[in-house]
Design an enzyme around this catalytic site. Structure first.
Site, PDB file in Angstrom:
ATOM      1  CE  LYS A 121      -2.562  32.000   7.945  1.00 46.71           C
ATOM      2  NZ  LYS A 121      -3.005  31.593   9.279  1.00 46.71           N
ATOM      3  NE  ARG A 170      -5.042  35.362  11.172  1.00 43.70           N
ATOM      4  CZ  ARG A 170      -6.369  35.146  11.018  1.00 43.70           C
ATOM      5  NH1 ARG A 170      -6.820  33.940  10.773  1.00 43.70           N
ATOM      6  NH2 ARG A 170      -7.192  36.150  11.081  1.00 43.70           N
ATOM      7  N   GLY A 227      -4.607  23.922  10.629  1.00 41.80           N
ATOM      8  CA  GLY A 227      -5.126  23.562  11.945  1.00 41.80           C
ATOM      9  C   GLY A 227      -4.100  22.961  12.872  1.00 41.80           C
ATOM     10  CG  MET A 252       1.810  24.841  14.159  1.00 41.41           C
ATOM     11  SD  MET A 252       3.243  25.489  13.350  1.00 41.41           S
ATOM     12  CE  MET A 252       2.556  26.017  11.810  1.00 41.41           C
ATOM     13  NE  ARG A 275      -5.269  27.668   3.021  1.00 41.05           N
ATOM     14  CZ  ARG A 275      -5.360  27.223   4.263  1.00 41.05           C
ATOM     15  NH1 ARG A 275      -4.287  27.124   5.014  1.00 41.05           N
ATOM     16  NH2 ARG A 275      -6.522  26.857   4.763  1.00 41.05           N
ATOM     17  CG  HIS A 289      -9.900  19.746  12.125  1.00 36.59           C
ATOM     18  ND1 HIS A 289     -10.014  18.413  12.441  1.00 36.59           N
ATOM     19  CD2 HIS A 289      -8.579  20.040  12.130  1.00 36.59           C
ATOM     20  CE1 HIS A 289      -8.807  17.926  12.648  1.00 36.59           C
ATOM     21  NE2 HIS A 289      -7.916  18.883  12.473  1.00 36.59           N
ATOM     22  NE  ARG A 325       4.747 -11.338  -5.806  1.00 32.19           N
ATOM     23  CZ  ARG A 325       4.312 -10.083  -5.917  1.00 32.19           C
ATOM     24  NH1 ARG A 325       3.150  -9.836  -6.492  1.00 32.19           N
ATOM     25  NH2 ARG A 325       5.037  -9.085  -5.456  1.00 32.19           N
ATOM     26  NE  ARG A 334       8.462 -14.535  -8.144  1.00 30.66           N
ATOM     27  CZ  ARG A 334       8.273 -13.822  -7.033  1.00 30.66           C
ATOM     28  NH1 ARG A 334       9.089 -12.828  -6.741  1.00 30.66           N
ATOM     29  NH2 ARG A 334       7.271 -14.079  -6.234  1.00 30.66           N
ATOM     30  CD  GLU A 383      14.410 -12.262  -6.179  1.00 29.10           C
ATOM     31  OE1 GLU A 383      13.513 -11.723  -5.528  1.00 29.10           O
ATOM     32  OE2 GLU A 383      14.238 -13.311  -6.842  1.00 29.10           O
ATOM     33  CB  SER A 437      12.552  -8.079 -13.463  1.00 28.81           C
ATOM     34  OG  SER A 437      11.577  -7.285 -12.851  1.00 28.81           O
ATOM     35  N   GLY A 467      14.058  -7.010  -8.355  1.00 22.97           N
ATOM     36  CA  GLY A 467      13.088  -7.323  -7.313  1.00 22.97           C
ATOM     37  C   GLY A 467      13.472  -6.544  -6.076  1.00 22.97           C
ATOM     38  CB  THR A 468      13.172  -2.932  -5.311  1.00 22.80           C
ATOM     39  OG1 THR A 468      11.770  -2.831  -5.564  1.00 22.80           O
ATOM     40  CG2 THR A 468      13.937  -2.466  -6.522  1.00 22.80           C
ATOM     41  CG  ASN A 469       9.091  -5.984  -2.723  1.00 16.94           C
ATOM     42  OD1 ASN A 469       9.183  -4.774  -2.888  1.00 16.94           O
ATOM     43  ND2 ASN A 469       7.998  -6.668  -3.008  1.00 16.94           N
ATOM     44  CG  ASP A 470      13.088 -11.107  -1.906  1.00 10.17           C
ATOM     45  OD1 ASP A 470      12.134 -10.682  -1.226  1.00 10.17           O
ATOM     46  OD2 ASP A 470      13.275 -12.309  -2.119  1.00 10.17           O
ATOM     47  CB  CYS A 473       8.982  -6.385 -10.890  1.00 11.52           C
ATOM     48  SG  CYS A 473      10.020  -7.676 -10.211  1.00 11.52           S
ATOM     49  CE1 TYR A 532       9.307  -4.475 -16.332  1.00  5.06           C
ATOM     50  CE2 TYR A 532      10.791  -4.496 -18.214  1.00  5.06           C
ATOM     51  CZ  TYR A 532      10.202  -5.146 -17.143  1.00  5.06           C
ATOM     52  OH  TYR A 532      10.515  -6.438 -16.868  1.00  5.06           O
TER      53      TYR A 532
END
Lengths: 861, 861
Positions: A22, A92, A101, A103, A322, A440, A546, A602, A730, A749, A751-754, A816, A836
């Site tokens: 601001k 302000r 909204g 602050m 803004r 708001h 899967r 898989r 993984e 590939s 397997g970033t979850n595991d 993946c 990829y």
């Protein structure tokens, strides 16, 4: 010594981190000659210093502030606290990143029992002068003195004598604070500045920052500015306008104003404002001047602006400009339009779109069929597009509680205030009786991409009876309603939804992204429907299909269970033979959609006991269906239980002990691929993926198994097609020995979850017990299952990809896990030598855009 | 072209990999002038070529063999198949690494219907000649023709006319093979050589190699040697002798012989051989000659020799010499004696001792006499060495009750859990059906030095009937069984045991090891008793003092449970206050034993629910004891359950959510340290270790907590002592971010058990379901919980230690997983920049020796 206070004449728009958004923009407008009331900014550094100093403002900063007050006095020819020509100011907050909204703001500071009289005299308007004083006492009490608003509710605002009302206000202040309302304007000012600093750490600001990933350390600036009055009668007023429609992106001035009002009146939504176009009728000259300024500002900032203005007795003042918040739809239209208008280039256009908001475009709309029969109940202002249904609750607390039970909830309020944030987050949609497009509720809901209807005056809420009525329809707490955030229509009951159609502008943006991005984008999909969505949204293949979900189908589950509890290989093969045609059908359907695009399948991954019946009743049923002895079956189910199934007998370990399972799956895949290729012009491109490999020998054994079965199928069908065999990475050990594993793999590939679970030793299913504490204590900035942990998991991927490329330069590498659809993670992945990412179908547009943005950011660095 | 056949005169003892051990040593003996019958060796390369060529011996190799036959003929003046002076030969296998009895031998080859008559004529001994022929047909039929021995059982060997017996033998050959017994000696020879090659891959050889870690690829050599006859009457004979006693190590010639016998007769045990000393009486000159040769051979080989000899009509021939196998006790005595005799140096002495056999010296063993008659019932995994017998009970409670009556009890469980601790303490030994080398039972039993067999899948427990069955043997509750914790064998009934005492020689060896080794050796110990054993066996500190075992004590467990289910921090602190004196007492006891040696105390690690009651009954009891509502308690217990507790709410995560637990533990440690230091001359050296850290911020937060509490204790006690704060590295992410974590740690201890679980995604408790298949398929050469997986876990340790040293050059690094006591793992660890290993007390001698051997091997490389 550092400078902690800047006059508006000293700053410019590039000084946001110091002056806040601001303050920097007020300075910029001043610089380019626009009518901005005199003022100054206390910097964010002063705020941080305030916290460092144990919440005290140092004397030299106080002095600096007072010097700048003197400058305003000089410029305005008014004096703070003067009984002749008193200066009134607004105070302000304004952080570097907009937190609308969150602050606090105080107007009309400088009024006291004496100056109010001068104001009355000078304006010859007692009503106005005391209205200002009343507002000031109210705001100051709330924000600075911490007196809750309800304390003032008992006061009869209809009292004829406004002076009496003021006395009552001041009495309440005395009662609550044991002190008189402060009369010294300089004391008022310093208290107000402290209060704004304090508001940086109020509860709702902290939550807002957490949600929006705003660092806690940046602090807020404070803007002190000479007051101009929109509430000085009918030739005065105040308003807000966007240079383009923030909901659709259309290039028309879009806004609202109220005459005889101060800024809060528009935002608070108590009075319903008029459309900006009506200003032309009321004050044509002022309107033209304003329109000219809005164009000038958009050109100057090269983006759609959100502008606050006030006119005092027909004189126009600008109080804020803004970059305007906008829906994803609007963002896309504005970005493409600005490129067409040659204001920005394609890369800038892509950077302008908030990637996380793309979800909004994919949000469902009501199904036409259902809509026909739906009962319209009322119509308000469509403030944030989308369609939503939910059970009605009237307080944020109720919403949070019910939503946590897993219900879909609609938050219905007279109007929302910052305290409702959490309820808004948990609700499917937000509906308010009061307020306009910039209330708001509207602003916050749009920010969240949450469906929202505001200003629906037809509705009435009975808070005691907990009912919502309109046009003779009564909705009780807990009943369903549905809202259309575009049209503003409110429907009784539940209306079914469906996915939206994408606009040409969307396609344009996606095509630009595709031109720029380096990463390929694939989808995680394991059925025909998901595959179709994936193609529609631009996936260039399936990166993770899967096979276990197919096993849960009701028709098949008992055969799967038979396969699992089979005694010996022959019985197991019998069950597998029954599953084969089902699996083949699954793949035929998917291949028909994906055509020649690669499909990475898989092989079976989860622990077998996940498929088994759990309760006594289920086991009894199954024992009857399969003709097994109950006790024997129970024992077998029991024996398959594991202490840590995530680290147990699953993934390729299943194939090491029961090779016949993968043999069946491979046969199904290749038979399907051949069948579809034979009856079409294209050739299917299957990629077979082995999960949970930790050592090259595992992969080698299973690969031999796979190739052996494929050769059999080729011989039987008398045809050959190309295929690949690769593996998920993984398990940390797989990442660490990727040079060896690459010898046997056509692709990896990640397997970033595991990989996250094992690298962090964090069970996704159990981390709920401590993850909040971890985020609160800032051990993890983000949930590592949402945003890739680059230091640990990311490092392993880097080690692995380097090792793999050393062995096999052209090995195909993908990601993946869920992170494949997360923009922040994509930015990291883009830097590695990865080919990829693959993510759930609805995240594909985000992934495409994020991949392009990653390239642009890399280039700009 | 390669040379595939070597005359004995062409080789020497350094050519073992080519000629096999036997062939190389025959050549060596020939070289130094000892009486070795003429012969040659077909190399291991020829064996490998045989397999490469599809189990065919190439023509040029056949030619090479025949050329060497001609050389024997020349040397002996006999001719294969000659009807005047026929050459007879033996054909024996001989790999580079000794595999006694695993492969095949044929004697008297060259005999046929004609040559047998010549032999009769020349020796004038029909009995002898036909006995040779009979033996030959028998061996050839068994080894080459694959005719099972029982086929010959029907033949009456007492038949007067031995020619008739021969005819009957030949008829059986004809019947079984449809062919005549081969009469051409050259054909016999080639068939025999092929059979020896084939025997490399017979079942027992494969298994032997797997057990003894002998590579499959090295192949066997074949030794062809002119026959000499120990069965040519009473002046002929054959025997085996060791240059020292292989059981005690005593320096006396130790052996046996038989007159009028061939080699097999000694081994087969049909006739009882005489002590070698008796040879002196029978043939004093020959005896003296032999004694001379044994001394010469020991001097030559600089180690105790195992020698085969034959005398034919009073003429001595040597048929084999090799380094003699020996018990651990003998190995130690021989090694120290040889150093004293100045034959070898200390380093050589250490290399001479098989490290894994040191266990033998520390645990009771079965008495040989009793073992002979014992009935083997099943075989599991030998998890903690020693021998134990006891009455079978199936629950820890029953064990405790019966043991308190003074009975020797064996705890038999599906698997153990921490609740079984007391039962394990009271039992003589522990036997479980499930679990591997690092299952709970295995780890705890090894820690206790308690005999333990795990993963004995052949057993089945009927909990209702309270019986244990395997292989048609049923054991009732209260019956005796005996287990061998080294071999994993389970015996029916009681087998008596005897204790071993540590000798001075043992101490000598250990001291030499200490002089040479680089790694420090500490113990994993969490009570006074273990600490004492550790000190006795040479530990220089405690590297891992787990604090959770202390929590399972009956007196404390309910307070622990109270602490866990406490509502809110105040109630939890109340329970913790009660635990404080117990924990303090534990540490006082340990510190009193360890004196100024470092003691690394790991703060609470396991998931809290491990401490909670499980059955309905237990929960009811606890609810009464603590005055809790049953339903509430049940719900709380339920809510603490986890899907994957190994990756769940445990380790330092407990302290992030419930800091007060660690605060209590730290207070107990430091109060104890101060108390013990005050009342003694020494100062205790505590090291506080935080488990399961994955991010430096976790450690930082907890370290602040620890230091803060320690400062309080120092102030209260008005004294300061040195201490360290460090962390376990047992999560891959911790290894990968060790540069950051090292900033906050005085030391790291690699918890290789957990690090193996997470790096391999292998649950210790669940891997039993597939680990055997993994070993059978050679995916893992060794159980990774037993031998450190160097490629994965080892690589992480290397990455971590490099990163840590970069940040803090002098950070202390240790390994405290089970691998810290495994020689192969120690060899790897020794190469890294690690300061010490820590292992269970009874493995300390192995660790000391292995650390020294690692240094020596490194130097010799």
């Amino acid at each position: 010594m550092n400078k902690f206070v800047y006059s508006f004449t000293e700053g410019n728009k590039s000084m946001k981190s110091m002056l806040g958004g601001k303050g920097a923009n007020l300075a910029e407008m001043k610089k380019i000659g626009l009518p901005v009331p005199a003022g100054f900014t206390v910097t964010t550094e002063a705020c941080n210093k305030y916290y460092e100093d144990g919440e005290e403002i140092e004397t030299h900063i106080v002095d600096e502030i007072l010097e700048h007050v003197a400058k305003i006095e000089e410029e305005t020819n008014k004096v703070l606290g003067s009984n002749e020509n008193p200066l009134l100011v607004s105070v302000r907050s304004g952080a570097a990143i907009s937190m609308p909204g969150m602050m606090d703001t105080i107007l009309n500071l400088g009024l006291n029992d004496e100056t109010v009289k001068v104001l009355w005299e000078k304006t010859n308007n007692k009503e106005f002068a005391y209205d200002c004083y009343k507002r000031f006492i109210q705001m100051f009490s709330d924000v600075v003195l911490g007196i809750e608003k309800y304390n003032f509710d008992s006061i009869n605002n209809n009292e004829d004598d406004i002076e009496v009302i003021i006395e009552q206000y001041k009495k309440i202040v005395k009662k609550e604070t044991k002190k008189e309302f402060p009369q010294d304007p300089k004391e008022q000012l310093m208290m107000a500045i402290r209060a704004v600093f304090d508001s940086w750490n109020n509860q709702r600001a902290i939550i807002y920052r957490k949600i929006n990933n705003i660092p806690d350390e940046i602090g807020t600036a404070v803007n002190v500015q000479a007051m101009v009055f929109g509430n000085m009668g009918e030739t005065s007023g105040t308003g807000v306008a966007f240079t383009r429609n923030p909901s659709t992106g259309e290039k028309v001035l879009f806004g609202e104003f109220l005459t005889n009002a101060q800024g809060e009146d528009v935002v608070a939504g108590i009075r319903t404002p008029k459309d900006i176009s009506e200003l032309r009728d009321v004050m044509p000259e002022l309107y033209e001047e304003f329109v000219g300024i809005t164009k000038l500002l958009e050109d100057h900032y090269r983006d759609m602006q959100d502008i606050e203005f006030t006119f005092e007795d027909k004189k126009l003042y600008l109080l804020q400009t803004r970059t305007g918040k906008r829906t994803a739809k609007a963002a896309i239209k504005i970005a493409t339009d600005l490129v067409e208008e040659k204001v920005i280039n394609k890369e800038e256009a892509l950077l302008r779109i908030e990637i996380d908001k793309l979800d909004q475009l994919l949000h469902p709309t009501f199904k036409e069929d259902f809509l026909k029969d739906a009962t319209k109940m009322a119509k308000g202002i469509g403030a944030s597009p989308g369609a939503a249904s939910g059970r009605v609750y009237f307080t944020a607390e109720d919403v949070v509680r019910e939503a946590e039970k897993g219900e879909r909830i609609m938050l219905v309020r007279q109007e929302t205030s910052p305290e409702d944030i959490e309820g808004m987050i948990k609700a499917e949609g937000v509906l308010t009786v009061h307020g306009g497009m910039t209330s708001h509720a509207a602003v916050v809901a749009r920010g969240m991409g949450k469906c929202c209807v505001v200003g629906c005056g037809e509705l009435s809420i009975n808070e005691k009876a907990k009912t919502l009525t309109a046009n003779d329809i009564e909705i009780k707490e807990g009943d369903y309603i549905s809202i259309d955030g575009a049209s503003g229509v409110v429907y009784k009951g539940l209306v079914e939804t469906e996915a939206t159609k994408l606009t040409d502008d969307f396609e344009t943006i996606m095509n630009w992204a595709d031109e720029i991005k380096r990463l390929g984008i694939r989808a995680n999909a394991d059925n025909e429907r998901d595959a179709k969505v994936a193609i529609e949204l631009g996936a260039k293949g399936i990166g993770l299909c899967r096979t276990e979900h197919m096993f849960f189908d009701e028709e098949r589950i008992n055969t799967v269970r038979h396969m699992i509890i089979a005694e010996g290989i022959e019985e197991r093969k019998e069950a597998l033979d029954k599953l084969l045609p089902f699996q083949r059908k699954d793949f035929v359907e998917i291949f028909n959609v994906m055509k020649e695009l690669p499909v990475t399948v898989r092989l079976l991954d989860p622990p077998l006991h996940e498929f088994l019946p759990h309760g006594e009743e289920d086991i009894k049923n199954l024992s009857q269906i399969l003709g097994y002895d109950y006790e024997m079956l129970k024992e077998r189910v029991e024996s398959l239980k594991e202490f840590n199934p995530m680290l147990g007998h699953r993934g390729c370990r299943l194939a090491i002990t029961y090779p016949e399972i993968y043999v069946m799956q491979v046969r199904a895949i290749m038979q399907a691929a051949i069948e579809v290729s034979k009856s079409n012009e294209f050739t299917v491109n299957p990629e077979i993926m082995v999960p949970l490999v930790g050592d090259v020998t595992e992969l080698k054994i299973i690969k031999d198994l796979i190739i052996n079965e494929i050769e059999k199928v080729f011989e039987e069908e008398d045809v050959r097609i190309d295929y690949k065999v690769g593996t998920m990475i993984e398990v940390p050990r797989a990442a660490l020995t990727s040079d060896e594993i690459a010898e046997e793999a056509d692709f990896f590939s990640y397997g970033t979850n595991d990989l996250t679970q094992t690298t962090l030793a964090f069970s996704r299913d159990d981390s709920g017990k401590f993850i909040n504490e971890y985020r609160n204590k800032n051990i993890f900035e983000k949930d590592p299952f949402e945003v890739l942990d680059t230091k640990g998991v990311g490092k392993l991927i880097e080690i692995s990809s380097d090792l793999a490329r050393k062995t096999k330069k052209n090995i195909k590498l993908g990601v993946c896990g869920e992170h494949g659809g997360n923009p922040q993670s994509i930015e990291f992945i883009n830097k590695l030598d990865i080919d990829y990412v693959s993510c759930s179908p609805y995240r594909i547009p985000k992934a495409r855009l994020a991949s392009a943005v990653a390239v642009i950011k890399e280039k700009n660095r």
